[in-house]
Design an enzyme around this catalytic site. Structure first.
Site, PDB file in Angstrom:
ATOM      1  N   GLY A 104      21.564  -2.454 -21.575  1.00 33.44           N
ATOM      2  CA  GLY A 104      20.661  -1.444 -22.131  1.00 33.44           C
ATOM      3  C   GLY A 104      20.290  -0.381 -21.108  1.00 33.44           C
ATOM      4  O   GLY A 104      20.010   0.768 -21.470  1.00 33.44           O
ATOM      5  N   ALA A 153      18.376  -4.904 -21.466  1.00 34.98           N
ATOM      6  CA  ALA A 153      17.389  -5.363 -22.449  1.00 34.98           C
ATOM      7  C   ALA A 153      16.641  -6.558 -21.879  1.00 34.98           C
ATOM      8  O   ALA A 153      17.110  -7.208 -20.949  1.00 34.98           O
ATOM      9  CB  ALA A 153      18.103  -5.759 -23.728  1.00 34.98           C
TER      10      ALA A 153
END
Ligand code: NAI
Length: 701
Positions: free
Chosen positions: A100, A61
């Site tokens: 992520g 992320a």
């Protein structure tokens, strides 16, 4: 962004483009979503490959978006859309798939990894959990025990380990994107229902409850709760649980501190000095050969760290016995490290000598001889005569004046401190101490060398104790004063350990040896034996505690002599000693609570930190926090002393210091320093604004 192209006729290739790590920013998420839709809508396309540009799949992320209002499409529905696709989607993992990035790969139907790639879910190290399905998909794919281990430790695994665990389907030594494209062609049209990880049953494991209980005790509770949801709830409800747990974590002080510290470690790399030298305008010189002079405790560790970084090392020690022992010890350390990493020790990169002349051709020299100014002065004069005129001459001194050592040489602009921490081969911190005349190139070279050695290098100005030890001195001093006033070593250590330090101040002192500080205090004229009456507890007009000196006079040097602040066998000696000491000096013992221990020890250290900032010894609070977390055991989840001050509130820190200063006017360091007072007066700006607030004549204060 994500680029979409068609390759090999029928494969839609989606390439993540967001240097340096292809983080999943709003633009990248939008780009992937659009590219997936395009691929699915394209009649010619039969399968899809997702990869990252520049040989790196995805670092996770975009942490910069944390804590801000969410913009762009969220990650979870995008990963769902990939998993639900009716054409096979293959992740081509090169470099790394972290956080992520791995969650994105877990949403794909197949994963092909390059052999050098690393995979992991490191969210826990930022005080978070993998909340894009990571806690729900990974246990379904590889089973609860292995998933729990990865999620709760944040450890990365190699591609080979990932294959063994079942995270990836294939590992290749060739170009992973090419292999993935071929693979995608081969799975065209194959059924996908058992390739959608969220629809798999979590593999049964024996005795799950005791596994969870054990993990709960050891690790971050939220991660465990989330993985338990994967094992006990249907996928959709598990996802709800994951989301709710993440929401509670986001607001926690621990997550804020860990995220702050993640950025602080990077911020210290953008160093600057008051003289105007900067990281982005100073070029480091290449260092291929380094010499280490003095192969005691530190020299051996530094030799190992340099050799492990791939440098040729010339190791010099004048004492024959020490040289023989050092050679054996260094070989042993290299061997143990190689075993841990599953590699073989690199032969031939270290040469040993008992002659300083051996350092003549080194690009850089690090001396680690006795902490004695005369010994070091002589050595620097010799080095200046023996070494190449452009060689960098560095000292590992923990307290001596770098400018003075520079003045002994012909090229003072090439002299620096490189202050390592014991054990030097393992500790992540390096203070790079620049003198008044150190050149920007010299600073840049030492900073870069530290990085090559796997350390976090922090640029620090030259002053007594530099940044770390200068603050430590105040902290130790308060701990002694607290003993005088009635506290016990156990009580002080308990408060600090409950705060999060791995070791309290007295246990730490016993471990590093009480005689080291005693020798320094004797050299400074502070430790004087035989003083009685009020003068025994005053030096240079300030309160002084001779307790550390008295312990050494009783031959209590810490663990090395079997006793120090603690007896390593039951013995009430120390308490009797403290009682007699207090009686002798008319000190009335009182009950001291944990709050006072923490405030006195930590706030005085923080106050010195503000003084260091004001003196421009370091460029910003991140430097101090990196030093304290990486070199002095400050709990990482509290971000560092300066971040802690920001969390507690500067006004409160200043008020409490003022309160203690009034109670102890003979301790000047308890008085809030000028910068702290000015920051409070200007409304206590948040920590990321302190640098601007401090900035000299343009100060806004
Ligand atoms: P040590 O006493 O273990 O080792 C010093 C070594 O230098 C000895 O082997 C000695 O024979 C050798 N030596 C002395 N003069 C020499 C010369 N002219 N040429 C070649 N070798 C010579 O000392 P230690 O603990 O390794 O400390 C070395 C330096 O590192 C000191 O300046 C100390 O303040 C600093 N330091 C020590 C730390 C620690 O935790 N021990 C931490 C950070 C810095």
């Amino acid at each position: 962004m994500a680029q979409y192209t068609r390759v090999s006729g029928s494969v839609g290739l989606i390439t993540l483009q967001n240097p340096p790590v292809n983080a999943l920013s709003a633009a990248v998420r939008l780009g992937i979503g659009e590219a997936v839709q395009r691929a699915l809508g394209d009649q010619e396309v039969q399968s899809v490959v997702i990869c990252g540009q520049n040989g790196l799949f995805c670092g996770g992320a975009d942490i910069r978006e944390f804590g801000k209002e969410m913009t762009g499409p969220p990650l979870v529905p995008m990963i769902h859309a990939i998993e639900a696709a009716t054409k096979p989607v293959v992740a081509a993992i090169e470099g790394s798939a972290l956080g992520g990035g791995l969650e994105l790969a877990l949403g794909c139907h197949y994963r092909i990894s390059h052999c050098k790639a690393r995979l992991g879910l490191p969210e826990v190290t930022l005080g978070l959990l993998p909340a894009a399905g990571g806690t729900q998909r990974l246990p379904r794919l590889i089973g609860v025990p292995a998933a729990l281990n990865l999620i709760t430790t944040g450890h990365h695994v190699t591609a080979a380990e990932a294959l063994q665990l079942g995270i990836v389907d294939q590992v290749t030594e060739h170009n992973a994107v090419d292999v993935a494209v071929k693979f995608a062609l081969s799975v065209t049209g194959k059924p996908l229902h058992d390739r959608r990880v969220s629809s798999l049953e979590c593999p049964a494991a024996p005795d799950l409850d005791s596994l969870f209980e054990e993990a709960m005790l050891k690790v971050r509770v939220a991660c465990v709760q989330a993985v338990r949801a994967a094992a006990t709830l249907p996928y959709a409800r598990g996802m709800e649980r994951e989301k709710a747990l993440m929401a509670t974590l986001f607001g926690s002080g621990q997550a804020r501190a860990l995220q702050y510290f993640f950025f602080a470690q990077r911020a210290v790399g953008r160093w600057s000095t008051p003289g105007g030298a900067r990281w982005d305008t100073s070029q480091p010189r290449p260092v291929r050969t380094a010499a280490v002079i003095g192969l005691g405790t530190m020299g051996r560790g530094i030799t190992v760290a340099l050799a492990q970084a791939g440098l040729s090392v010339v190791a010099v020690e004048t004492q024959a016995k020490q040289l023989t022992e050092a050679r054996k010890a260094v070989a042993g350390m290299l061997k143990r490290a190689a075993v841990r990493r599953g590699t073989t020790p690199e032969p031939g990169s270290i040469t040993y000598s008992d002659q300083l002349q051996a350092a003549a051709r080194a690009d850089l020299v690090i001396e680690a001889v006795f902490e004695d100014m005369e010994v070091k002065e002589t050595l620097f004069r010799q080095l200046s005569a023996v070494c190449r005129p452009d060689a960098l001459l560095c000292t590992n001194t923990s307290s001596l004046d770098v400018d003075h050592l520079a003045s002994q040489t012909r090229h003072p602009h090439l002299v620096l401190g490189m202050h390592f921490f014991a054990p030097a081969q393992a500790m992540k911190l390096l203070e790079v101490v620049y003198g008044a005349r150190s050149s920007p190139t010299a600073v840049a070279t030492a900073m870069q060398l530290g990085k090559t050695m796997g350390k976090v290098s922090v640029a620090v100005g030259n002053c007594r104790g530099f940044a770390g030890n200068r603050m430590l001195k105040r902290y130790l001093e308060q701990a002694f004063f607290l003993l005088e006033e009635g506290a016990t070593p156990e009580g002080v250590d308990r408060a600090l350990e409950e705060f999060g330090f791995a070791m309290g101040v007295f246990r730490m002192s016993d471990l590093s040896g009480l005689d080291v500080g005693w020798r320094v205090r004797k050299a400074e004229g502070l430790a004087q034996s035989g003083l009685t009456g009020p003068s025994a507890r005053v030096r240079q007009g300030r309160r002084y505690s001779p307790l550390g000196d008295l312990l050494c006079e009783h031959q209590r040097f810490g663990q090395k002599s079997g006793r120090g602040w603690y007896q390593y066998e039951p013995d009430p000696w120390l308490h009797r000693f403290l009682e007699e000491y207090r009686a002798r000096h008319g000190l009335l013992p009182r009950r001291i609570d944990q709050q006072e221990v923490l405030e006195r020890c930590l706030f005085v250290l923080i106050n010195e930190g503000f003084q260091i900032l004001e003196d421009r010894i370091v460029a910003g609070p991140e430097d101090i926090d990196a030093i304290y977390v990486l070199g002095y055991g400050w709990p990482r989840h509290r971000g560092g002393p300066m971040f802690y001050a920001h969390m507690v509130g500067l006004e409160r820190v200043a008020q409490r210091l003022e309160h203690y200063h009034q109670a102890h006017p003979e301790v000047p360091y308890l008085q809030p320093c000028g910068l702290l007072r000015r920051l409070v007066a200007s409304g206590s700006p948040p920590i990321h604004r302190w640098r601007r607030a401090i900035a000299g004549p343009h100060s806004q204060l």
